[in-house]
Design an enzyme around this catalytic site. Structure first.
Site, short mmCIF file in Angstrom:
data_model
loop_
_atom_site.label_atom_id
_atom_site.label_comp_id
_atom_site.label_asym_id
_atom_site.label_seq_id
_atom_site.Cartn_x
_atom_site.Cartn_y
_atom_site.Cartn_z
N ASP A 174 12.17 25.19 42.96
CA ASP A 174 13.59 25.43 42.75
C ASP A 174 14.32 25.18 44.08
OD1 ASP A 174 15.45 26.52 40.56
OD2 ASP A 174 15.94 27.85 42.22
N TYR A 226 25.44 25.71 33.39
CA TYR A 226 25.33 26.98 34.11
C TYR A 226 25.68 26.88 35.58
CZ TYR A 226 20.80 25.80 36.29
OH TYR A 226 19.81 25.24 37.06
N TYR A 271 23.74 28.28 44.62
CA TYR A 271 24.71 27.60 43.76
C TYR A 271 25.98 27.16 44.48
CZ TYR A 271 21.31 29.00 40.43
OH TYR A 271 20.12 29.15 39.79
N HIS A 303 9.89 25.19 33.97
CA HIS A 303 10.48 25.46 35.28
C HIS A 303 9.66 26.46 36.10
CE1 HIS A 303 13.73 25.25 38.14
NE2 HIS A 303 13.89 26.56 38.13
#
Length: 312
Positions: free
Chosen positions: A102, A144, A227, A287
């Site tokens: 990630d 998202y 993010y 994931h």
């Protein structure tokens, strides 16, 4: 053989570090993503320790049991790279393998670019390397990442529930093959409820552990990093990774469907910037492949470690 826990003072913050094993063959540093914590590497840490390596897994700053930065809105990727260097220096580790997934893959790649002499190799689960910035313009408003980049929106969404419900929903959504996209009138956490079953490889005990580790810092920093920090990675003049890299790609990882990711992996773009590249595909991998198929991932990691000596 048990995982030990401690804190290191790094860059003015107390960072939580999990460790196990002796460095007979070298050191492996595991770097988590979101919504994970160092706990997500529990299976891999024990496996590499039994294979003769020292395993280290920090909670990133602002995550888990590590301190929250005073100014989370100024989250920067270079801080994570600096923390990694500080951890190696504090533990007198001259060189290490980096295993990441990630968003943890971004500082791992950056570290390898800047400090190749401190990096034995990089293993990334699900995140390829390419210096160009990705674009999400083609994805709908309910995507998202677009929602979570909007200041205040995710805070309001997450704030309706406790940490356990938030982590539960994100784990369920990120375990699927489809990109999480909320329809108009719904928020991301509305896409699953308490009756939606957890993935079969993720227990209620695992969920409770994650939830308890998010209770200390909440989601303030995790929403900033990664993010709202996306696109702010600093550039390296010659973005060519010279150390060996293994990409473990789950073919049912929803990130594989992000714009440009397939091309980077399948059409040789990553190979241009990573000459010593190996790619292994996991047809059923999602994931969270390291938790979904721990034995298979452990074997791939140890094979890579054994094939690349620390002083090579």
């Amino acid at each position: 053989m048990e995982i030990e826990h401690s804190h290191l003072s790094i860059n003015g913050l107390n960072l939580h570090i999990a460790q196990i094993g002796k460095d007979e063959l070298g050191t492996v540093v595991f770097l988590h993503g979101f919504p994970e914590i160092r706990y997500s590497w529990r299976h891999q840490m024990i496996a590499v320790a039994k294979a003769g390596y020292k395993a280290i897994a920090p909670d990133w700053r602002g995550y888990g049991l590590s301190d929250q930065p005073q100014d989370p809105e100024n989250a920067a990727w270079e801080d994570l790279v600096s923390d990694m260097l500080g951890i190696l220096d504090a533990l007198s580790i001259s060189k290490a393998f980096l295993v990441a997934k990630d968003f943890g893959a971004f500082p791992a790649y950056q570290f390898a670019l800047i400090y190749p002499d401190r990096t034995c190799g990089v293993i990334s689960i699900g995140i390829p390397f390419a210096p160009m910035r990705g674009s999400y313009d083609s994805l709908p408003e309910g995507f998202y990442i677009k929602r979570w980049r909007e200041i205040g929106r995710a805070e309001a969404d997450f704030g309706r529930f406790d940490a356990k419900r938030v982590v539960r929903t994100i784990y369920i959504l990120f375990s699927k093959n489809e990109i999480p996209i909320a329809p108009e009138g719904k928020e991301i956490i509305d896409l699953a409820d308490s009756s939606t079953p957890l993935p079969e490889w993720f227990t209620e005990e695992d969920l409770s552990t994650y939830a308890s580790l998010y209770e200390k810092n909440g989601f303030t920093y995790p929403l900033q990093m990664p993010y709202r920090a996306l696109g702010k990675q600093y550039d390296v003049p010659d973005p060519k990774i010279q150390v060996p890299v293994l990409l473990i790609q789950g073919e049912k990882d929803y990130v594989f469907k992000f714009p440009g990711i397939y091309e980077i992996i399948k059409e040789g773009i990553m190979q241009k910037y990573v000459p010593n590249l190996e790619i292994t595909y996991m047809p059923e991998g999602n994931h969270f492949a390291q938790e979904q198929f721990p034995d298979q991932v452990n074997q791939l990691i140890i094979r890579f470690l054994k094939g690349h000596h620390v002083n090579a």
